[in-house]
Write a protein that holds these residues in place. Structure first.
Motif, PDB file in Angstrom:
ATOM      1  N   ILE A 121      36.750  24.365  27.534  1.00  0.00           N
ATOM      2  CA  ILE A 121      36.999  22.923  27.491  1.00  0.00           C
ATOM      3  C   ILE A 121      36.348  22.257  26.279  1.00  0.00           C
ATOM      4  O   ILE A 121      36.894  21.292  25.718  1.00  0.00           O
ATOM      5  N   HIS A 122      35.211  22.777  25.831  1.00  0.00           N
ATOM      6  CA  HIS A 122      34.521  22.148  24.698  1.00  0.00           C
ATOM      7  C   HIS A 122      35.322  22.227  23.396  1.00  0.00           C
ATOM      8  O   HIS A 122      35.031  21.512  22.438  1.00  0.00           O
ATOM      9  N   LEU A 123      36.349  23.082  23.361  1.00  0.00           N
ATOM     10  CA  LEU A 123      37.157  23.261  22.153  1.00  0.00           C
ATOM     11  C   LEU A 123      38.304  22.264  22.061  1.00  0.00           C
ATOM     12  O   LEU A 123      39.002  22.212  21.043  1.00  0.00           O
ATOM     13  N   PHE A 124      38.524  21.461  23.110  1.00  0.00           N
ATOM     14  CA  PHE A 124      39.754  20.690  23.211  1.00  0.00           C
ATOM     15  C   PHE A 124      39.556  19.192  23.021  1.00  0.00           C
ATOM     16  O   PHE A 124      40.050  18.389  23.810  1.00  0.00           O
ATOM     17  N   GLU A 125      38.908  18.813  21.943  1.00  0.00           N
ATOM     18  CA  GLU A 125      38.888  17.399  21.584  1.00  0.00           C
ATOM     19  C   GLU A 125      40.288  16.934  21.218  1.00  0.00           C
ATOM     20  O   GLU A 125      40.635  15.763  21.387  1.00  0.00           O
ATOM     21  N   GLY A 126      41.098  17.862  20.687  1.00  0.00           N
ATOM     22  CA  GLY A 126      42.508  17.601  20.426  1.00  0.00           C
ATOM     23  C   GLY A 126      43.356  18.487  21.312  1.00  0.00           C
ATOM     24  O   GLY A 126      42.854  19.222  22.164  1.00  0.00           O
ATOM     25  N   LYS A 127      44.674  18.467  21.107  1.00  0.00           N
ATOM     26  CA  LYS A 127      45.579  19.223  21.963  1.00  0.00           C
ATOM     27  C   LYS A 127      45.527  20.718  21.693  1.00  0.00           C
ATOM     28  O   LYS A 127      45.929  21.518  22.537  1.00  0.00           O
ATOM     29  N   SER A 128      45.058  21.114  20.507  1.00  0.00           N
ATOM     30  CA  SER A 128      44.883  22.528  20.182  1.00  0.00           C
ATOM     31  C   SER A 128      43.395  22.842  20.114  1.00  0.00           C
ATOM     32  O   SER A 128      42.595  21.990  19.729  1.00  0.00           O
ATOM     33  N   PRO A 129      43.002  24.065  20.470  1.00  0.00           N
ATOM     34  CA  PRO A 129      41.573  24.399  20.427  1.00  0.00           C
ATOM     35  C   PRO A 129      41.038  24.416  19.006  1.00  0.00           C
ATOM     36  O   PRO A 129      41.734  24.837  18.073  1.00  0.00           O
ATOM     37  N   SER A 130      39.810  23.954  18.847  1.00  0.00           N
ATOM     38  CA  SER A 130      39.168  23.950  17.535  1.00  0.00           C
ATOM     39  C   SER A 130      37.669  24.180  17.685  1.00  0.00           C
ATOM     40  O   SER A 130      37.007  23.443  18.425  1.00  0.00           O
ATOM     41  N   PRO A 131      37.130  25.217  17.018  1.00  0.00           N
ATOM     42  CA  PRO A 131      37.853  26.197  16.211  1.00  0.00           C
ATOM     43  C   PRO A 131      38.688  27.142  17.075  1.00  0.00           C
ATOM     44  O   PRO A 131      38.214  27.612  18.121  1.00  0.00           O
ATOM     45  N   ALA A 132      39.907  27.409  16.639  1.00  0.00           N
ATOM     46  CA  ALA A 132      40.841  28.204  17.441  1.00  0.00           C
ATOM     47  C   ALA A 132      40.339  29.620  17.677  1.00  0.00           C
ATOM     48  O   ALA A 132      40.630  30.228  18.714  1.00  0.00           O
ATOM     49  N   ASP A 164      45.050  49.627  35.868  1.00  0.00           N
ATOM     50  CA  ASP A 164      44.663  49.299  37.246  1.00  0.00           C
ATOM     51  C   ASP A 164      43.995  47.932  37.362  1.00  0.00           C
ATOM     52  O   ASP A 164      43.587  47.517  38.452  1.00  0.00           O
ATOM     53  N   GLY A 165      43.869  47.222  36.263  1.00  0.00           N
ATOM     54  CA  GLY A 165      43.326  45.867  36.288  1.00  0.00           C
ATOM     55  C   GLY A 165      41.821  45.762  36.377  1.00  0.00           C
ATOM     56  O   GLY A 165      41.283  44.660  36.487  1.00  0.00           O
ATOM     57  N   THR A 166      41.104  46.883  36.306  1.00  0.00           N
ATOM     58  CA  THR A 166      39.659  46.852  36.525  1.00  0.00           C
ATOM     59  C   THR A 166      38.854  46.482  35.284  1.00  0.00           C
ATOM     60  O   THR A 166      37.675  46.141  35.395  1.00  0.00           O
ATOM     61  N   VAL A 167      39.459  46.552  34.103  1.00  0.00           N
ATOM     62  CA  VAL A 167      38.751  46.233  32.858  1.00  0.00           C
ATOM     63  C   VAL A 167      39.683  45.444  31.956  1.00  0.00           C
ATOM     64  O   VAL A 167      40.880  45.744  31.864  1.00  0.00           O
ATOM     65  N   VAL A 168      39.135  44.423  31.306  1.00  0.00           N
ATOM     66  CA  VAL A 168      39.885  43.684  30.292  1.00  0.00           C
ATOM     67  C   VAL A 168      39.055  43.649  29.009  1.00  0.00           C
ATOM     68  O   VAL A 168      37.867  43.975  28.999  1.00  0.00           O
ATOM     69  N   SER A 169      39.699  43.244  27.935  1.00  0.00           N
ATOM     70  CA  SER A 169      39.019  43.175  26.644  1.00  0.00           C
ATOM     71  C   SER A 169      38.550  41.760  26.356  1.00  0.00           C
ATOM     72  O   SER A 169      38.951  40.796  27.018  1.00  0.00           O
ATOM     73  N   ASN A 170      37.709  41.641  25.353  1.00  0.00           N
ATOM     74  CA  ASN A 170      37.452  40.342  24.761  1.00  0.00           C
ATOM     75  C   ASN A 170      38.690  39.916  23.974  1.00  0.00           C
ATOM     76  O   ASN A 170      39.641  40.690  23.814  1.00  0.00           O
ATOM     77  N   THR A 171      38.692  38.715  23.448  1.00  0.00           N
ATOM     78  CA  THR A 171      39.881  38.129  22.854  1.00  0.00           C
ATOM     79  C   THR A 171      39.904  38.306  21.335  1.00  0.00           C
ATOM     80  O   THR A 171      38.951  37.928  20.649  1.00  0.00           O
ATOM     81  N   GLY A 172      40.992  38.867  20.824  1.00  0.00           N
ATOM     82  CA  GLY A 172      41.225  38.957  19.398  1.00  0.00           C
ATOM     83  C   GLY A 172      42.013  37.752  18.915  1.00  0.00           C
ATOM     84  O   GLY A 172      42.687  37.080  19.702  1.00  0.00           O
ATOM     85  N   TYR A 173      41.969  37.495  17.599  1.00  0.00           N
ATOM     86  CA  TYR A 173      42.578  36.269  17.074  1.00  0.00           C
ATOM     87  C   TYR A 173      43.237  36.510  15.719  1.00  0.00           C
ATOM     88  O   TYR A 173      42.762  37.316  14.912  1.00  0.00           O
ATOM     89  N   LEU A 174      44.334  35.809  15.485  1.00  0.00           N
ATOM     90  CA  LEU A 174      45.042  35.843  14.201  1.00  0.00           C
ATOM     91  C   LEU A 174      45.587  34.458  13.893  1.00  0.00           C
ATOM     92  O   LEU A 174      46.140  33.790  14.771  1.00  0.00           O
TER      93      LEU A 174
END
Length: 211
Positions: free
Chosen positions: A89-100, A196-206
Motif C-alpha cells: 500500500i505504501h507504493l500507491f500514492e498514485g494509481k501505479s506503484p512507485s517505485p514499481a 504442489d503450491g508449497t513454495v513460491v518465489s520472490n518477485t522479479g521485475y522488468l
C-alpha cells in the motif's frame, strides 16, 4: 425528551443533554455521548485512503489469478489479499506503484527471476515476456509454474498470465484488451510457484524503458 419511569431517583429513558439513558438486561444504565465528532479528513488520513483506493484498484483484476494462489497459503492470520495490500500500500500514492520495482506479488523461499526481455506477440493485443530457465537455487525446479502481471503504461491496463507455463519454457504471453502500439511501454512482475503450491518465489521485475 427523557422519561423517568421509576421517579426522580430511578431509571432514565432517552436523552438529557449529552447523557443517554437506557436499559440493559433490566438494569438502568447511563451513557455519555461525545460532545462533537471530529472530521476524519486530516492530510494523513486522506493520503492513506487514497493509497487504499489505488492498491485495491490495482489488485482487483489480478486477485483470483495471481494474488490468491501466490499468497493465500502463506498468509498468517489474514488472507493473501490482505497480505498483498499491507506490504504494497505504501507504493500507491498514485494509481501505479512507485517505485514499481518494489511491488511484491509474492514473497517466498525461491530466488526472484527478472524477465529478460519482451516483444510483440502473435496478436496485436499480446506481449511476449521472456525469462531465464536457469535454476537459481535448491528450491527452484524446471516444472515451476510462472505467474506474471504486466501493466501497459499507455493505457493503464493491468493483465496477467497465471500458472499455465513452466519455468523450462522460458516465455509467457500476456493478453490485453486494447490493441498495443509500437510506442507503448510496459512493466512486468514475475513469480514462480512449485507445482504442489508449497513454495513460491520472490518477485522479479522488468521495465521496457528506463524509469
Amino acid at each position: 425528551m427523557a422519561r423517568l419511569p421509576q421517579g426522580i431517583l430511578g431509571g432514565v429513558l432517552g436523552k438529557v443533554g449529552n447523557v443517554v439513558g437506557s436499559s440493559w438486561k433490566g438494569i438502568p444504565i447511563l451513557k455519555s455521548r461525545p460532545l462533537s465528532v471530529a472530521n476524519p479528513r486530516t492530510t494523513a488520513q486522506v493520503a492513506q485512503r487514497t493509497k487504499m483506493t489505488n492498491v485495491v484498484a490495482f489488485a482487483q483484476p489480478i486477485l483470483s489469478a495471481i494474488i490468491k494462489p501466490l499468497n493465500d497459503r502463506f498468509a498468517q492470520q489474514s488472507s493473501g489479499y490482505n497480505d498483498f495490500v499491507s506490504r504494497n500500500i505504501h507504493l500507491f500514492e498514485g494509481k501505479s506503484p512507485s517505485p514499481a520495482s518494489d511491488l511484491k506479488i509474492s514473497v517466498g523461499k525461491m530466488a526472484a527471476v527478472n524477465p529478460s526481455g519482451l516483444s510483440q506477440g502473435a496478436a496485436d493485443t499480446e506481449m511476449d515476456f521472456f525469462f531465464p530457465t536457469t535454476l537459481t537455487d535448491a528450491f527452484a525446479s524446471a516444472d515451476d509454474l510462472a505467474y506474471i502481471v504486466a501493466e501497459n503504461l499507455a493505457t493503464g491496463e493491468i493483465a496477467a498470465n497465471a500458472g499455465l507455463v513452466k519455468r523450462s519454457v522460458g516465455e509467457i504471453t500476456v493478453s490485453f484488451s486494447a490493441k498495443i502500439t509500437g510506442t507503448d511501454e510496459f512493466r512486468a512482475w514475475l513469480s514462480f510457484r512449485r507445482l504442489d503450491g508449497t513454495v513460491v518465489s520472490n518477485t522479479g521485475y522488468l521495465a521496457s524503458a528506463s524509469e
